[in-house]
Each structure stands twice: as structure tokens, then as C-alpha cells.
Design a protein around this motif. Structure first.
Motif, PDB file in Angstrom:
ATOM      1  N   LYS A 149      30.788  32.444  44.871  1.00  0.00           N
ATOM      2  CA  LYS A 149      30.864  33.677  45.655  1.00  0.00           C
ATOM      3  C   LYS A 149      32.287  33.837  46.180  1.00  0.00           C
ATOM      4  N   PRO A 150      32.892  35.008  45.981  1.00  0.00           N
ATOM      5  CA  PRO A 150      34.316  35.168  46.276  1.00  0.00           C
ATOM      6  C   PRO A 150      34.655  35.341  47.751  1.00  0.00           C
ATOM      7  N   GLY A 151      33.677  35.607  48.608  1.00  0.00           N
ATOM      8  CA  GLY A 151      33.997  35.934  49.990  1.00  0.00           C
ATOM      9  C   GLY A 151      34.543  34.801  50.820  1.00  0.00           C
ATOM     10  N   ARG A 155      38.783  33.773  50.877  1.00  0.00           N
ATOM     11  CA  ARG A 155      39.312  34.383  52.092  1.00  0.00           C
ATOM     12  C   ARG A 155      39.879  33.335  53.040  1.00  0.00           C
ATOM     13  N   GLU A 205      44.424  38.832  50.678  1.00  0.00           N
ATOM     14  CA  GLU A 205      43.054  38.390  50.893  1.00  0.00           C
ATOM     15  C   GLU A 205      42.036  39.528  50.979  1.00  0.00           C
ATOM     16  N   HIS A 206      42.500  40.762  50.959  1.00  0.00           N
ATOM     17  CA  HIS A 206      41.573  41.888  50.970  1.00  0.00           C
ATOM     18  C   HIS A 206      41.402  42.492  49.577  1.00  0.00           C
ATOM     19  N   ASP A 207      42.084  41.927  48.606  1.00  0.00           N
ATOM     20  CA  ASP A 207      41.971  42.413  47.227  1.00  0.00           C
ATOM     21  C   ASP A 207      40.822  41.685  46.536  1.00  0.00           C
ATOM     22  N   ARG A 208      39.764  42.423  46.201  1.00  0.00           N
ATOM     23  CA  ARG A 208      38.583  41.766  45.644  1.00  0.00           C
ATOM     24  C   ARG A 208      38.853  41.121  44.289  1.00  0.00           C
ATOM     25  N   LEU A 211      40.413  37.762  45.133  1.00  0.00           N
ATOM     26  CA  LEU A 211      39.379  36.855  45.621  1.00  0.00           C
ATOM     27  C   LEU A 211      38.560  36.304  44.461  1.00  0.00           C
ATOM     28  N   ARG A 212      38.259  37.180  43.489  1.00  0.00           N
ATOM     29  CA  ARG A 212      37.496  36.744  42.317  1.00  0.00           C
ATOM     30  C   ARG A 212      38.306  35.752  41.487  1.00  0.00           C
TER      31      ARG A 212
END
Length: 281
Positions: A149-151, A155, A205-208, A211-212
Motif C-alpha cells: 500500500k503506497p500511503g 509518505r 510525497e504528495h505525488d501518487r 508513492l507507488r
């Protein structure tokens, strides 16, 4: 990520440190003596300073075997219910998890446990400590490695700049499979990989997509260390599928039994009618 998301977490107390030390000697020492876990890559764990231990998750015992083999304290997160259950048993459970270095995470609110895990991880790392996290988000239902899970992991890593150490727990699920009360005495393994540096993504860190990418890179290293088969779906989705399949199978068995009972009743009725007077029986 801005620093204002860190709130509600207090500094570690001296009592907590003493409790962790006592647990490490008693529980950790017992685990090492009884199961003799083998370890590779301890040299990758820094002697001081923050680092993230990102591990696969095969068993409830993972959060105890990994700290048992490390000289430094490692903090994992656990659901808040473990710390708030009333009664003697509840207090004992809370003391056990606190002593094992677990942090309570309140799963309520709009974003639930994910946001709480991020806040907890950042606070632990900013104290210069080790933070343990399971990117899969839950235990593997079948021993395979599932999509991260990328969150949480990504982050926390990008917000703090802390290095990420991929960790592979090996055979821990075989020690006490579901339904087994007595654990099997066998040697589980732990492989700790080289630190991964994601400083190239600092401030993103806000770029999904970032994060992936970070999460997938960590999961690849865990797969390489563990030798597990990789499944490109979330473990939570796999568990739902298994639960749905089990429910469907149970319903099919119930329908089959009901049909058999219906057929049996029909046969009994037929025999009774044949034996009745005036039926020519």
C-alpha cells in the motif's frame, strides 16, 4: 509533507523504556532460545539514527521475532483496541503491547489507520529511532507476497528522509498456523537488505505516482530477499476473495444438505403412502 500532521504523540517515557528492556530480556530471550531464529544482514541496521524497517508480514509473531534479534528498539504500530480493552485481561494486553514497543493507532476518522500510521512513524523517526511497518497492510493469507500500500511507508520515508531497510521474515507462518494452539519448534529466518535511499523524491510525497514507485521498489527488494511469489493485488482484497469463496462454499454445502434432507423426506413420505390402508400396499 508538512510537519503539522504530527500531533497527539508523546515522548517515550523512562517507564516505557524499562518495560521494553524487560520484555526484550524475557520474551525476546525466550524466543531466541526456543526458536533460534537465523539472521542475515544485521550489519545493514544503523547503530544509531532513524531508519524504517519495511517487512513482509506472515505471522502475528513477526513483530516479536524482529525486535528480538536487534540490539536497538524498533517500534511498530498496533490497533488502539489492544490498549483500551477494560478489565484485568485488557490491562495485561496493553502492558504487553507497550512493552513490546507497539504504538496504539486510532483507526477512527476520515482517513483512519493510514493517517495515524504516518503520524506515528514520523514521530518515531524524528526521535532518531527505528520504525517498523508492514507495507502489505495486513498478514498474508497464504504465504505469498502481496502488493504494498503506497500511503504509509512511502509518505513516512519521503517526509523524514530516513533510509528504508527491506526485511524478509521467513517461515514464521509455519510456527503456529491457523487453528494450531501449540507452536511448532522450528527455526524461522530474517533477512535484512541494504538501505534504500529515496532522497531523489524528496518533496514529492504528495505525488501518487512517486508513492507507488517508492512502494514498488521496496516490495521488489522484499520479494528478492524472501523468495516469495508476488501477487499484484492487495492482501486485503485477497482475504475478501477467500472469505467470499468460503462463504459460497459453506452456502453450497448447506444447499446440498437441504436438498438431501428434502429428498429424504420425500422418500419417507412416499413409503408411508404405500404402506397406508387402501393404497394397495
Amino acid at each position: 509533507m508538512s510537519g503539522d500532521i504530527v500531533y497527539g504523540l508523546s515522548e517515550e517515557t523512562g517507564g516505557t523504556r524499562l518495560l521494553y528492556g524487560a520484555m526484550k530480556v524475557t520474551v525476546g530471550g525466550t524466543l531466541k532460545l526456543a526458536f533460534r531464529p537465523w539472521v542475515e544482514g544485521l550489519e545493514h541496521v544503523p547503530a544509531e539514527g532513524p531508519a524504517i524497517l519495511a517487512s513482509n508480514h506472515l505471522s502475528f509473531s513477526d513483530s516479536f521475532f524482529l525486535p528480538a534479534v536487534l540490539d536497538r528498539k524498533v517500534t511498530f504500530i498496533a490497533k488502539a483496541e489492544y490498549f483500551t480493552t477494560p478489565g484485568v485481561k485488557g490491562r495485561m494486553t496493553a502492558a504487553f503491547f507497550k512493552g513490546a514497543g507497539q504504538l496504539p493507532v486510532d483507526r477512527s476518522g476520515a482517513r483512519g489507520a493510514g493517517e495515524a500510521a504516518v503520524r506515528s512513524g514520523i514521530e518515531v523517526l524524528r526521535r532518531g529511532e527505528l520504525f517498523g511497518i508492514y507495507p502489505e497492510g495486513t498478514r498474508s493469507p497464504d504465504g505469498r507476497l502481496y502488493r504494498g500500500k503506497p500511503g504509509g511507508l512511502a509518505r513516512v520515508a519521503l517526509a523524514t528522509g530516513a533510509p528504508v531497510l527491506p526485511v524478509a521474515m521467513i517461515d514464521t507462518e509455519k510456527i503456529q498456523p491457523p487453528g494450531k494452539v501449540v507452536p511448532k519448534l522450528m527455526r524461522p529466518g530474517i533477512r535484512i537488505g541494504r538501505p534504500l535511499d529515496f532522497s531523489r523524491y524528496q518533496g514529492m510525497e504528495h505525488d501518487r505516482f512517486v508513492l507507488r514507485a517508492v512502494t514498488d521498489e521496496v516490495m521488489y527488494e522484499i520479494m528478492r530477499l524472501s523468495g516469495q511469489e508476488y501477487v499484484d493485488i492487495y492482501a486485503t482484497a485477497a482475504k475478501r476473495r477467500l472469505a467470499d469463496a468460503a462463504k459460497a462454499d459453506k452456502q453450497a454445502q448447506a444447499d446440498k444438505q437441504a436438498e438431501a434432507e428434502k429428498q429424504s423426506q420425500a422418500e419417507k413420505q412416499s413409503r408411508a403412502e404405500k404402506r397406508a390402508p387402501g393404497t394397495g400396499a
